[in-house]
Design an enzyme around this catalytic site. Structure first.
Site, mmCIF file in Angstrom:
data_model
loop_
_atom_site.group_PDB
_atom_site.id
_atom_site.type_symbol
_atom_site.label_atom_id
_atom_site.label_comp_id
_atom_site.label_asym_id
_atom_site.label_seq_id
_atom_site.Cartn_x
_atom_site.Cartn_y
_atom_site.Cartn_z
ATOM 1 N N TRP A 102 0.828 -1.214 0.000
ATOM 2 C CA TRP A 102 0.000 0.000 0.000
ATOM 3 C C TRP A 102 0.858 1.258 0.000
ATOM 4 C CZ3 TRP A 102 -4.388 -0.340 -2.084
ATOM 5 C CH2 TRP A 102 -5.134 -1.516 -1.969
ATOM 6 N N ASP A 172 -2.042 6.592 6.189
ATOM 7 C CA ASP A 172 -3.093 5.721 5.653
ATOM 8 C C ASP A 172 -3.415 4.705 6.748
ATOM 9 O OD1 ASP A 172 -4.674 3.857 4.401
ATOM 10 O OD2 ASP A 172 -3.309 3.490 2.715
ATOM 11 N N LYS A 196 -12.651 -1.785 5.915
ATOM 12 C CA LYS A 196 -11.884 -2.767 6.677
ATOM 13 C C LYS A 196 -12.381 -2.819 8.118
ATOM 14 C CE LYS A 196 -9.344 -2.875 2.947
ATOM 15 N NZ LYS A 196 -8.197 -2.063 2.632
#
Ligand SMILES: *Cc1c(COP(=O)(O)O)cnc(C)c1O
Length: 359
Positions: A102, A172, A196
């Site tokens: 990511w 993030d 999530k």
């Protein structure tokens, strides 16, 4: 259908009580005579939902008053481009830590807008560690310093807030938001897709300090300009109303669990049991340095790869779903977000032991 446990990395498991509440209210929200899906986002009913959403999040995360809370669209991935567009403010550089898949995506998108300084990378360890802070290159001319607090694919998580040496810290937190207590005042900006750990897909949370907004580049679309969205309570255009409602239900559920501090204790316990089971076995292993192991996403491989298919099929037959690892890492991954009950983790551990015994 009998009980299943869903270990998906995202979209991911919901608390059953939240789904039941949504079902109860589906046709008629609190005697309004309407479904939340049918409500005007500017009407009196929806404004109750929107106000509660923000105030519940502010209290759960203890968000200081000088931070704006935005609920946007486009996913965390859109933020990879929107962060530089909003925060560069005339500067040409931004610093990024590269700790996994990511981070790499965030870096790759940011390169369109600025010179990315990769402050440090753990690629040489196959992203199984976090580079030592003493080696980080932090350029004081950079507009901000970005890191991924939990690498969902590699299963690597920061246990402490990195020292940004005076730069605005941007994180993030898509896959560990609300799973552990954090001090929001240490950050310039926090962002997360909701799918999530805080609801369904379709909402992107941005928490940003007041003084950083209002400097979007001229080519930034208004709906992605943090200052414009802040001015209109994230309703510059029609928001994802039903999804806001579902995120709001998750926040109420989390408050009822005792909030972030209480769920953090559960998360610590769940992860500790699973890692212990993996470390004690000869069939399973997790490659991540112990101090950087994620409490949310637990990748593990089988000593004999040829058993992978059988493991997954047998797990599914036992009601244990979505354990296949990401294609770039292989093996298995158990995502054990807030909504995964301890019983789910214990059932997985028992299954793994039985599979090891019989193979
Ligand atoms: C899932 C995930 C993303 C991507 O989120 P989208 O909402 O699908 O864009 C970004 N970062 C991390 C850490 C993630 O886990």
């Amino acid at each position: 259908m009998s009980k299943v446990y869903n270990f998906s990395a995202g979209p991911s498991v919901f608390p059953k009580s939240v789904l039941e509440k949504a079902q109860q209210e589906l046709l008629d929200w609190q005697d309004s005579g309407m479904s939340v899906m049918e409500m005007s986002h500017r009407g009196k009913h929806f404004s109750i939902i929107a106000d509660a959403l923000e105030s519940d999040l502010r209290s759960l995360m203890a968000i200081p008053n000088n931070y704006k809370v935005l609920f946007l669209q486009g996913g965390a991935s859109a933020q990879f481009s929107l962060i530089p567009q909003n925060l560069l403010n005339g500067k040409t550089k931004a610093c990024y830590l590269n700790t996994g898949a990511w981070s790499e995506k965030a870096i790759s998108d940011a390169k369109t807008y600025c010179d990315v300084v990769v402050s440090a990378s753990s690629e040489d360890t196959n992203f199984t560690s976090i580079p030592d802070a003493s080696t980080w290159l932090l350029d004081e001319r950079a507009a901000y310093f970005h890191y991924t607090s939990n690498e969902t694919i590699h299963g690597v998580e920061f246990s402490e807030i990195p020292d940004a040496k005076g730069l605005s810290l941007v994180s993030d937190m898509s896959s560990n938001i609300l799973s552990r207590k954090i001090d929001v005042s240490q950050y310039g900006l926090i962002y997360a897709g909701t799918q999530k750990n805080m609801g369904p897909a379709g909402v992107t949370l941005v928490i940003v300090r007041d003084d950083l907004i209002g400097y979007a580049s001229q080519t930034t679309p208004a709906v992605f300009d943090y200052a414009e969205q802040a001015k209109s309570q994230s309703m510059l255009n029609t928001p994802a109303t039903y999804n806001w409602y579902l995120v709001g239900l998750i926040l109420k559920w989390l408050k009822a669990q005792g909030g972030v501090e209480a769920i953090e204790q559960l998360n610590i316990a769940k992860a500790a049991r699973l890692y212990k089971a993996i470390d004690q076995s000869t069939l399973y292993s997790n490659p991540v340095v112990v101090s950087c192991r994620s409490r949310m996403n637990v990748p593990f491989i089988l000593a004999d790869e040829s058993l992978d298919k059988q493991f997954l099929a047998s797990a599914e037959a036992n009601g244990l779903y979505e354990l296949k690892g990401h294609r770039t890492v292989g093996g298995m991954r158990a995502s054990i977000y807030n909504a995964m009950p301890e019983a789910g983790v214990l059932t997985l551990i028992d299954f793994m032991a039985e599979f090891e015994r019989t193979h």
